[in-house]
Design a protein around this motif. Structure first.
Motif, PDB file in Angstrom:
ATOM      1  N   UNK A 162      13.307  -8.014  -8.016  1.00  0.00           N
ATOM      2  CA  UNK A 162      13.936  -7.495  -6.782  1.00  0.00           C
ATOM      3  C   UNK A 162      14.621  -6.174  -7.067  1.00  0.00           C
ATOM      4  N   UNK A 163      14.464  -5.225  -6.187  1.00  0.00           N
ATOM      5  CA  UNK A 163      15.074  -3.910  -6.422  1.00  0.00           C
ATOM      6  C   UNK A 163      16.070  -3.608  -5.321  1.00  0.00           C
ATOM      7  N   UNK A 164      17.247  -3.158  -5.716  1.00  0.00           N
ATOM      8  CA  UNK A 164      18.246  -2.734  -4.737  1.00  0.00           C
ATOM      9  C   UNK A 164      17.845  -1.375  -4.175  1.00  0.00           C
ATOM     10  N   UNK A 165      18.593  -0.964  -3.184  1.00  0.00           N
ATOM     11  CA  UNK A 165      18.237   0.230  -2.430  1.00  0.00           C
ATOM     12  C   UNK A 165      17.923   1.464  -3.305  1.00  0.00           C
ATOM     13  N   UNK A 166      18.831   1.802  -4.237  1.00  0.00           N
ATOM     14  CA  UNK A 166      18.645   3.041  -5.015  1.00  0.00           C
ATOM     15  C   UNK A 166      17.349   3.007  -5.817  1.00  0.00           C
ATOM     16  N   UNK A 167      17.102   1.865  -6.479  1.00  0.00           N
ATOM     17  CA  UNK A 167      15.887   1.750  -7.298  1.00  0.00           C
ATOM     18  C   UNK A 167      14.655   1.805  -6.403  1.00  0.00           C
ATOM     19  N   UNK A 168      14.744   1.181  -5.224  1.00  0.00           N
ATOM     20  CA  UNK A 168      13.603   1.170  -4.296  1.00  0.00           C
ATOM     21  C   UNK A 168      13.306   2.591  -3.812  1.00  0.00           C
ATOM     22  N   UNK A 169      14.357   3.315  -3.463  1.00  0.00           N
ATOM     23  CA  UNK A 169      14.151   4.679  -2.947  1.00  0.00           C
ATOM     24  C   UNK A 169      13.583   5.598  -4.032  1.00  0.00           C
ATOM     25  N   UNK A 170      13.962   5.362  -5.271  1.00  0.00           N
ATOM     26  CA  UNK A 170      13.433   6.178  -6.373  1.00  0.00           C
ATOM     27  C   UNK A 170      11.923   5.969  -6.512  1.00  0.00           C
ATOM     28  N   UNK A 171      11.496   4.718  -6.340  1.00  0.00           N
ATOM     29  CA  UNK A 171      10.059   4.427  -6.473  1.00  0.00           C
ATOM     30  C   UNK A 171       9.220   5.204  -5.466  1.00  0.00           C
ATOM     31  N   UNK A 172       9.780   5.413  -4.268  1.00  0.00           N
ATOM     32  CA  UNK A 172       9.008   6.069  -3.206  1.00  0.00           C
ATOM     33  C   UNK A 172       8.474   7.429  -3.645  1.00  0.00           C
ATOM     34  N   UNK A 173       9.225   8.102  -4.492  1.00  0.00           N
ATOM     35  CA  UNK A 173       8.832   9.454  -4.903  1.00  0.00           C
ATOM     36  C   UNK A 173       7.564   9.448  -5.745  1.00  0.00           C
ATOM     37  N   UNK A 174       7.120   8.264  -6.162  1.00  0.00           N
ATOM     38  CA  UNK A 174       5.879   8.183  -6.945  1.00  0.00           C
ATOM     39  C   UNK A 174       4.649   8.247  -6.050  1.00  0.00           C
ATOM     40  N   UNK A 181       3.795   9.691   9.822  1.00  0.00           N
ATOM     41  CA  UNK A 181       5.205  10.097   9.902  1.00  0.00           C
ATOM     42  C   UNK A 181       6.183   8.934   9.696  1.00  0.00           C
ATOM     43  N   UNK A 182       5.920   7.813  10.388  1.00  0.00           N
ATOM     44  CA  UNK A 182       6.865   6.684  10.344  1.00  0.00           C
ATOM     45  C   UNK A 182       7.035   6.139   8.936  1.00  0.00           C
ATOM     46  N   UNK A 183       6.016   6.321   8.082  1.00  0.00           N
ATOM     47  CA  UNK A 183       6.024   5.700   6.755  1.00  0.00           C
ATOM     48  C   UNK A 183       6.300   6.702   5.638  1.00  0.00           C
ATOM     49  N   UNK A 184       6.676   7.918   6.003  1.00  0.00           N
ATOM     50  CA  UNK A 184       6.974   8.929   4.984  1.00  0.00           C
ATOM     51  C   UNK A 184       8.326   8.645   4.319  1.00  0.00           C
ATOM     52  N   UNK A 185       8.507   9.186   3.121  1.00  0.00           N
ATOM     53  CA  UNK A 185       9.716   8.891   2.343  1.00  0.00           C
ATOM     54  C   UNK A 185      10.997   9.166   3.118  1.00  0.00           C
ATOM     55  N   UNK A 186      11.024  10.259   3.882  1.00  0.00           N
ATOM     56  CA  UNK A 186      12.252  10.627   4.601  1.00  0.00           C
ATOM     57  C   UNK A 186      12.744   9.489   5.482  1.00  0.00           C
ATOM     58  N   UNK A 187      11.805   8.758   6.092  1.00  0.00           N
ATOM     59  CA  UNK A 187      12.195   7.642   6.968  1.00  0.00           C
ATOM     60  C   UNK A 187      13.070   6.658   6.195  1.00  0.00           C
ATOM     61  N   UNK A 188      12.637   6.322   4.988  1.00  0.00           N
ATOM     62  CA  UNK A 188      13.369   5.327   4.193  1.00  0.00           C
ATOM     63  C   UNK A 188      14.719   5.885   3.734  1.00  0.00           C
ATOM     64  N   UNK A 190      16.509   7.752   5.504  1.00  0.00           N
ATOM     65  CA  UNK A 190      17.351   7.847   6.703  1.00  0.00           C
ATOM     66  C   UNK A 190      17.877   6.506   7.206  1.00  0.00           C
ATOM     67  N   UNK A 191      17.357   5.393   6.707  1.00  0.00           N
ATOM     68  CA  UNK A 191      17.687   4.093   7.316  1.00  0.00           C
ATOM     69  C   UNK A 191      18.515   3.222   6.376  1.00  0.00           C
ATOM     70  N   UNK A 192      19.058   2.133   6.927  1.00  0.00           N
ATOM     71  CA  UNK A 192      19.840   1.167   6.154  1.00  0.00           C
ATOM     72  C   UNK A 192      18.950  -0.019   5.792  1.00  0.00           C
ATOM     73  N   UNK A 193      19.422  -0.797   4.821  1.00  0.00           N
ATOM     74  CA  UNK A 193      18.804  -2.099   4.544  1.00  0.00           C
ATOM     75  C   UNK A 193      17.473  -2.023   3.820  1.00  0.00           C
ATOM     76  N   UNK A 194      17.301  -0.973   2.986  1.00  0.00           N
ATOM     77  CA  UNK A 194      16.045  -0.838   2.244  1.00  0.00           C
ATOM     78  C   UNK A 194      16.159  -1.581   0.909  1.00  0.00           C
ATOM     79  N   UNK A 195      15.157  -2.368   0.567  1.00  0.00           N
ATOM     80  CA  UNK A 195      15.084  -3.026  -0.740  1.00  0.00           C
ATOM     81  C   UNK A 195      13.660  -2.897  -1.250  1.00  0.00           C
ATOM     82  N   UNK A 196      13.451  -3.412  -2.457  1.00  0.00           N
ATOM     83  CA  UNK A 196      12.101  -3.321  -3.011  1.00  0.00           C
ATOM     84  C   UNK A 196      11.760  -4.536  -3.848  1.00  0.00           C
ATOM     85  N   UNK A 197      10.521  -4.586  -4.238  1.00  0.00           N
ATOM     86  CA  UNK A 197       9.997  -5.697  -5.027  1.00  0.00           C
ATOM     87  C   UNK A 197       8.926  -5.098  -5.934  1.00  0.00           C
TER      88      UNK A 197
END
Ligand SMILES: CC(C)(COP(=O)(O)OP(=O)(O)OC[C@H]1O[C@@H](n2cnc3c(N)ncnc32)[C@H](O)[C@@H]1OP(=O)(O)O)[C@@H](O)C(=O)NCCC(=O)NCCS
Length: 301
Positions: A162-174, A181-188, A190-197
């Motif tokens: 499980x990844x918390x927000x910061x780690x999840x957002x870092x992965x997006x840059x890969x 547009x809706x699925x581009x990195x900027x969207x994530x 800009x929003x709250x409640x992001x996690x990763x796996x």
């Protein structure tokens, strides 16, 4: 009958969110897929998708009545047209086209020559309008839903972290492709409640999913297979996600029809709600791979 001269285009920042949402809902009363909004949801939409109200437009009749609107999202090197609509009673009088041209001019004025949008499949009036203005079809996108009735008792054997927000957002840059547009990195960002796996399988294949958890819904997915087969990786991250959240509904928007993870979604109980067509005007700054036809996006900062 109303003539072209009898309305003008006004910057949307002169209106309250309540006025804009009321107009938007009136333009969509007869829409293919009912999607009414309220002020809170429109504000979230504006924030998530970098909509610039200053560069968005409202068509106003000379008697003061609002007739239609269109919004412009702005990100480095690209713009997005969204929420376009004209009141059913004043359609086919050139208002939609005038709004579109006004939005394009606003983008060009900002030095942006690459415009994206999506249109629901079979929305012929809108498709014809965009085509008339030079937009070209790029790909079909799926909107998928999954009900929690589909319980996962045995998630795929994998190391799932499980990844918390910061780690999840870092992965997006890969991710390197240019996503809708809706699925581009900027969207994530800009929003709250992001996690990763992040999942790793026994054969060393690896991939990840980044998502937003709302109160009753899992939504906004970004994912990548780093090594191995996307279907296997997709199956692994979805089975762990739904095992972790057995009670939540899922709504995933704008997954390209040719995405190799898609078979895993269907195996996990996702169903197609509807389709959109992505259209572009102009060319993005980036390189297109000749064999996969996938665009590597060169982010301008
Ligand atoms: C799509 C929409 C905004 C068009 O607005 P409009 O003011 O009626 O459009 P215009 O009068 O400016 O028409 C411009 C062009 O659009 C196309 N068009 C518009 N309505 C059409 C229709 N009913 N059938 C076929 N083409 C149509 C035509 O190409 C037209 O050019 P033409 O007059 O030279 O044939 C309007 O139908 C609408 O609000 N629909 C509901 C909301 C919606 O679908 N929004 C778009 C979501 S992506």
């Amino acid at each position: 009958m109303m003539s072209l001269a009898s309305f003008q285009l006004v910057s949307a920042d002169r209106f309250t969110i309540e006025q804009l949402v009321s107009l938007y809902n009136q333009t969509r009363v007869d829409y293919l897929i009912p999607m009414p909004m309220n002020a809170r949801r429109l504000q979230e939409y504006i924030t998530a998708y970098d909509v610039s109200l200053k560069d968005s437009l409202v068509a106003v009749h000379e008697d003061g009545e609002v007739l239609g609107l269109g919004m412009l999202g702005i990100r480095p090197g690209r713009a997005w047209i969204t929420r376009l609509g004209v009141l059913p009673t004043t359609r086919r009088k050139g208002i939609g086209e005038a709004l579109m041209i006004g939005l394009l001019e606003n983008a060009y004025r900002l030095g942006i020559g690459f415009i994206m949008l999506e249109v629901i499949k079979n929305n012929l009036p809108a498709y014809r309008l965009f085509h008339k203005l030079g937009f070209q079809e790029v790909q079909e996108l799926l909107v998928l839903r999954r009900s929690p009735i589909n319980q996962v008792t045995d998630p795929v054997v994998a190391n799932a972290e499980r990844l918390e927000s910061d780690a999840a957002l870092t992965l997006l840059r890969r991710r390197r492709n240019l996503y809708p547009w809706t699925n581009q990195n900027e969207t994530f960002f800009n929003i709250e409640g992001v996690s990763g796996l992040r999942v790793t399988l026994a054969d060393d294949s690896e991939g990840w999913l980044v998502y937003q958890r709302q109160q009753f819904t899992l939504t906004r997915f970004a994912f990548l297979t780093e090594r191995g087969h996307p279907k296997a990786i997709g199956h692994a991250f979805l089975s762990h996600l739904h095992h972790q959240y057995p009670r939540l509904d899922t709504l995933v928007e704008n997954i390209p029809l040719q995405d190799a993870h898609l078979p895993a979604f269907f195996e996990m109980g996702y169903i197609e709600a509807f389709r959109r067509i992505e259209m572009w005007l102009g060319t993005p700054s980036g390189q297109t791979d000749a064999t996969t036809r996938q665009l590597t996006w060169v982010q301008e900062t």
